[in-house]
Design a protein around this motif. Sequence first.
Motif, PDB file in Angstrom:
ATOM      1  N   ALA A   1     -25.193  28.539  47.214  1.00 36.05           N
ATOM      2  CA  ALA A   1     -25.538  27.784  48.413  1.00 36.05           C
ATOM      3  C   ALA A   1     -24.286  27.158  49.009  1.00 36.05           C
ATOM      4  CB  ALA A   1     -26.549  26.690  48.072  1.00 36.05           C
ATOM      5  N   VAL A   2     -24.334  26.948  50.298  1.00 36.41           N
ATOM      6  CA  VAL A   2     -23.273  26.223  51.002  1.00 36.41           C
ATOM      7  C   VAL A   2     -23.530  24.742  50.791  1.00 36.41           C
ATOM      8  CG1 VAL A   2     -22.296  25.716  53.275  1.00 36.41           C
ATOM      9  CG2 VAL A   2     -23.005  28.058  52.714  1.00 36.41           C
ATOM     10  N   SER A   3     -22.503  24.014  50.357  1.00 36.73           N
ATOM     11  CA  SER A   3     -22.677  22.580  50.157  1.00 36.73           C
ATOM     12  C   SER A   3     -21.854  21.742  51.138  1.00 36.73           C
ATOM     13  CB  SER A   3     -22.318  22.185  48.724  1.00 36.73           C
ATOM     14  OG  SER A   3     -21.031  22.619  48.387  1.00 36.73           O
ATOM     15  N   LYS A   4     -20.880  22.375  51.791  1.00 37.62           N
ATOM     16  CA  LYS A   4     -20.059  21.626  52.748  1.00 37.62           C
ATOM     17  C   LYS A   4     -19.352  22.618  53.662  1.00 37.62           C
ATOM     18  CE  LYS A   4     -16.408  18.133  52.915  1.00 37.62           C
ATOM     19  NZ  LYS A   4     -15.468  17.350  52.117  1.00 37.62           N
ATOM     20  N   ILE A   5     -19.312  22.283  54.943  1.00 37.99           N
ATOM     21  CA  ILE A   5     -18.578  23.092  55.914  1.00 37.99           C
ATOM     22  C   ILE A   5     -17.550  22.183  56.570  1.00 37.99           C
ATOM     23  CG2 ILE A   5     -18.714  24.565  57.953  1.00 37.99           C
ATOM     24  CD1 ILE A   5     -21.765  24.835  57.324  1.00 37.99           C
ATOM     25  N   GLY A   6     -16.283  22.542  56.415  1.00 40.96           N
ATOM     26  CA  GLY A   6     -15.204  21.791  57.038  1.00 40.96           C
ATOM     27  C   GLY A   6     -14.733  22.489  58.299  1.00 40.96           C
ATOM     28  N   THR A   7     -13.596  22.060  58.802  1.00 39.67           N
ATOM     29  CA  THR A   7     -13.034  22.685  59.999  1.00 39.67           C
ATOM     30  C   THR A   7     -12.706  24.148  59.748  1.00 39.67           C
ATOM     31  OG1 THR A   7     -12.114  20.563  60.693  1.00 39.67           O
ATOM     32  CG2 THR A   7     -11.177  22.540  61.713  1.00 39.67           C
ATOM     33  N   SER A   8     -12.052  24.409  58.615  1.00 34.05           N
ATOM     34  CA  SER A   8     -11.685  25.790  58.267  1.00 34.05           C
ATOM     35  C   SER A   8     -12.081  26.145  56.837  1.00 34.05           C
ATOM     36  CB  SER A   8     -10.179  26.007  58.457  1.00 34.05           C
ATOM     37  OG  SER A   8      -9.453  25.141  57.628  1.00 34.05           O
ATOM     38  N   SER A   9     -12.805  25.281  56.178  1.00 33.16           N
ATOM     39  CA  SER A   9     -13.172  25.522  54.777  1.00 33.16           C
ATOM     40  C   SER A   9     -14.681  25.497  54.576  1.00 33.16           C
ATOM     41  CB  SER A   9     -12.527  24.474  53.868  1.00 33.16           C
ATOM     42  OG  SER A   9     -13.047  23.186  54.149  1.00 33.16           O
ATOM     43  N   VAL A  10     -15.093  26.160  53.505  1.00 36.32           N
ATOM     44  CA  VAL A  10     -16.497  26.169  53.106  1.00 36.32           C
ATOM     45  C   VAL A  10     -16.541  25.944  51.606  1.00 36.32           C
ATOM     46  CG1 VAL A  10     -18.645  27.489  52.990  1.00 36.32           C
ATOM     47  CG2 VAL A  10     -17.077  27.845  54.889  1.00 36.32           C
ATOM     48  N   GLU A  11     -17.380  25.004  51.179  1.00 34.69           N
ATOM     49  CA  GLU A  11     -17.596  24.769  49.756  1.00 34.69           C
ATOM     50  C   GLU A  11     -18.918  25.423  49.373  1.00 34.69           C
ATOM     51  OE1 GLU A  11     -16.761  20.848  47.777  1.00 34.69           O
ATOM     52  OE2 GLU A  11     -18.953  20.893  47.603  1.00 34.69           O
ATOM     53  N   LEU A  12     -18.866  26.224  48.313  1.00 37.03           N
ATOM     54  CA  LEU A  12     -20.056  26.880  47.787  1.00 37.03           C
ATOM     55  C   LEU A  12     -20.355  26.351  46.401  1.00 37.03           C
ATOM     56  CD1 LEU A  12     -19.342  30.622  48.673  1.00 37.03           C
ATOM     57  CD2 LEU A  12     -20.763  29.004  49.935  1.00 37.03           C
ATOM     58  N   ASN A  13     -21.637  26.219  46.096  1.00 29.99           N
ATOM     59  CA  ASN A  13     -22.071  25.876  44.746  1.00 29.99           C
ATOM     60  C   ASN A  13     -22.855  27.057  44.183  1.00 29.99           C
ATOM     61  OD1 ASN A  13     -20.971  23.306  44.517  1.00 29.99           O
ATOM     62  ND2 ASN A  13     -22.693  22.383  45.582  1.00 29.99           N
ATOM     63  N   HIS A  14     -22.633  27.330  42.906  1.00 34.47           N
ATOM     64  CA  HIS A  14     -23.297  28.430  42.208  1.00 34.47           C
ATOM     65  C   HIS A  14     -24.079  27.873  41.021  1.00 34.47           C
ATOM     66  CE1 HIS A  14     -20.800  31.418  44.270  1.00 34.47           C
ATOM     67  NE2 HIS A  14     -19.734  30.713  43.950  1.00 34.47           N
ATOM     68  N   ALA A  15     -25.152  28.573  40.678  1.00 34.88           N
ATOM     69  CA  ALA A  15     -25.934  28.229  39.491  1.00 34.88           C
ATOM     70  C   ALA A  15     -26.357  29.514  38.796  1.00 34.88           C
ATOM     71  CB  ALA A  15     -27.160  27.413  39.864  1.00 34.88           C
TER      72      ALA A  15
ATOM     73  N   SER B   1     -20.408  30.233  65.944  1.00 35.01           N
ATOM     74  CA  SER B   1     -21.420  31.215  65.544  1.00 35.01           C
ATOM     75  C   SER B   1     -21.472  31.377  64.026  1.00 35.01           C
ATOM     76  CB  SER B   1     -21.179  32.563  66.226  1.00 35.01           C
ATOM     77  OG  SER B   1     -19.938  33.109  65.839  1.00 35.01           O
ATOM     78  N   ILE B   2     -20.312  31.409  63.387  1.00 34.94           N
ATOM     79  CA  ILE B   2     -20.282  31.492  61.924  1.00 34.94           C
ATOM     80  C   ILE B   2     -20.832  30.202  61.323  1.00 34.94           C
ATOM     81  CG2 ILE B   2     -18.747  31.545  59.909  1.00 34.94           C
ATOM     82  CD1 ILE B   2     -17.062  33.634  61.366  1.00 34.94           C
ATOM     83  N   ARG B   3     -20.466  29.073  61.898  1.00 35.44           N
ATOM     84  CA  ARG B   3     -20.950  27.776  61.410  1.00 35.44           C
ATOM     85  C   ARG B   3     -22.482  27.724  61.438  1.00 35.44           C
ATOM     86  NH1 ARG B   3     -18.210  23.275  60.597  1.00 35.44           N
ATOM     87  NH2 ARG B   3     -16.366  24.197  61.551  1.00 35.44           N
ATOM     88  N   LYS B   4     -23.093  28.213  62.506  1.00 36.30           N
ATOM     89  CA  LYS B   4     -24.557  28.218  62.606  1.00 36.30           C
ATOM     90  C   LYS B   4     -25.182  29.069  61.506  1.00 36.30           C
ATOM     91  CE  LYS B   4     -25.486  27.166  67.402  1.00 36.30           C
ATOM     92  NZ  LYS B   4     -26.126  27.571  68.637  1.00 36.30           N
ATOM     93  N   THR B   5     -24.572  30.203  61.227  1.00 36.35           N
ATOM     94  CA  THR B   5     -25.087  31.067  60.152  1.00 36.35           C
ATOM     95  C   THR B   5     -24.930  30.375  58.801  1.00 36.35           C
ATOM     96  OG1 THR B   5     -24.539  33.036  61.430  1.00 36.35           O
ATOM     97  CG2 THR B   5     -24.912  33.340  59.069  1.00 36.35           C
ATOM     98  N   LEU B   6     -23.791  29.745  58.560  1.00 35.44           N
ATOM     99  CA  LEU B   6     -23.560  29.038  57.297  1.00 35.44           C
ATOM    100  C   LEU B   6     -24.563  27.908  57.104  1.00 35.44           C
ATOM    101  CD1 LEU B   6     -19.657  28.795  57.334  1.00 35.44           C
ATOM    102  CD2 LEU B   6     -21.047  30.269  55.874  1.00 35.44           C
ATOM    103  N   GLU B   7     -24.898  27.221  58.180  1.00 39.38           N
ATOM    104  CA  GLU B   7     -25.825  26.087  58.098  1.00 39.38           C
ATOM    105  C   GLU B   7     -27.201  26.504  57.578  1.00 39.38           C
ATOM    106  OE1 GLU B   7     -25.540  24.452  62.047  1.00 39.38           O
ATOM    107  OE2 GLU B   7     -23.716  23.310  61.548  1.00 39.38           O
TER     108      GLU B   7
END
Length: 148
Positions: A74-88, A119-125
């Motif tokens: 899952a996406v846990s954070k979206i920054g200006t140019s970064s994305v944090e993902l969490n895995h389980a 557009s990418i941000r909307k998909t990530l959300e």
Amino acid sequence: MFTEFITPRFLETDALGHINNNTYGVWFEAARDEFFRIFVPDCDIKKWNLVMAHSSFDFLKEVFWGKQVIIKTAVSKIGTSSVELNHAVYQDGKLCTTGKCILIHYDLSKKVSVPISDSIRKTLEKHIYLLPWSGTLEELEDDFEELP
């Protein structure tokens, strides 16, 4: 949220009889395939625009060879140019391992980070999940159903 099913291979075990800690990086990368397609839809390596800035794992329970695992991402954070993902990692319906990575949207030719487009941000959300990973898959599914 993304879901990946993996059947642990014998070569991924260690002398203690469980999955070796080095395996999780490979599994989590495999679990990011659909995420990668958000940034590079055809996964053409010549168009690649992501680099990893961080990766970490927490080992909660042993995972064993011969029993399928389910990896949730899952996406846990979206920054200006970064994305944090969490895995389980779940095996037999129980949470066994968690992980986190931070990926940077990056121009490899210029060696600079690049802002994530709207557009990418909307998909990530659509893949944001901020709750702690549930102890069982059943609880996770219940939590996910309750989200707006």
